[in-house]
Design an enzyme around this catalytic site. Sequence first.
Site, PDB file in Angstrom:
ATOM      1  N   ALA A  97     -45.356   2.079  45.026  1.00 19.64           N
ATOM      2  CA  ALA A  97     -44.726   0.777  45.232  1.00 19.64           C
ATOM      3  C   ALA A  97     -44.126   0.736  46.637  1.00 19.64           C
ATOM      4  CB  ALA A  97     -43.650   0.543  44.180  1.00 19.64           C
ATOM      5  N   GLY A 140     -46.564   3.801  41.664  1.00 23.25           N
ATOM      6  CA  GLY A 140     -47.152   2.552  41.197  1.00 23.25           C
ATOM      7  C   GLY A 140     -48.660   2.545  41.275  1.00 23.25           C
ATOM      8  N   GLU A 143     -49.777   4.218  38.216  1.00 23.03           N
ATOM      9  CA  GLU A 143     -49.507   3.308  37.101  1.00 23.03           C
ATOM     10  C   GLU A 143     -50.536   2.183  37.042  1.00 23.03           C
ATOM     11  OE1 GLU A 143     -44.732   3.419  36.403  1.00 23.03           O
ATOM     12  OE2 GLU A 143     -45.401   2.740  38.372  1.00 23.03           O
ATOM     13  N   GLU A 163     -41.654   9.607  41.505  1.00 20.42           N
ATOM     14  CA  GLU A 163     -40.433   8.807  41.618  1.00 20.42           C
ATOM     15  C   GLU A 163     -39.158   9.648  41.543  1.00 20.42           C
ATOM     16  OE1 GLU A 163     -43.571   5.939  39.995  1.00 20.42           O
ATOM     17  OE2 GLU A 163     -43.029   8.055  39.729  1.00 20.42           O
TER      18      GLU A 163
END
Length: 289
Positions: A97, A140, A143, A163
Amino acid sequence: MVLFCRSAAFAVRQAASFIFTGTRRYSTNAPFKFILASKKGDKENVGLIQLNRPKALNALCDLLMREVNEALDHFEEDSQVGAVVITGSEKVFAAGADIKEMHNWTFPACYTGNFLAHWNRVCSAKKPVIAAVNGLALGGGCEMAMMCDIIYAGEKAQFGQPEILLGTIPGAGGTQRLTRAVGKSLAMEMVLTGKRLTAQEAKQAGLVSGVFPVQQLVPEAIRCGERIASNSKIITAMAKEAINAAFELPLAEGNRLEKKLFYATFATEDRKEGMTAFLEKRKASFKDK
């Protein structure tokens, strides 16, 4: 003020009336900023979404995700398209992200704004979505790949949920989908240490279904999409629903849903055509009805 409102409304109408041409979206206004979208395959029945933010290693900012969702919406509405492939570049799928974008977010803003909620659009698609992952798929990016129905990996791909190293945890399904894919122990190790999996390790762990040379990855994913698109789209959607239910329901309830969906296929013309073609020893000609 009236002139501005009229101009804005005109721009919205024009932006909505785009077509897919070549490898990017064209309209009378600007194309997508962070993705490329096109239709691939001999019959142009596979949608291709390519993340295209190279200077940021395809970091998943809010606008990029909204553009992915918009492209998915149009591919879902396109009756010609039977499957969608999502990929990045040969060096990176998505490195995570956008940290710069979320750095100053606060708990109240995240909670009241339902931050990341629209990122789940990929996994709600009725048409099968294939992730073609080359290079890094971290945070992300990992994911997003796991939101897809099938993951193909290039031989140099790396998967991870780092993360914890940034003082946070996955927020777009990483702890949930990774655990279902690779099991508790490995998921714990990856999430708690930031450990990465190579493409071969990911294949062995059950996270990906195939590993290919870097330059062959996207063509292989498109070929898989073509095989899917050659079947009945309505029956494919039922099969996808049944498989996804296996992660949500107890076995007995899952079996009951499967039976109901199986019975429902007998209300379609394509089920009759498929079985008739088999008995007549010919290729079925599905009409998606």
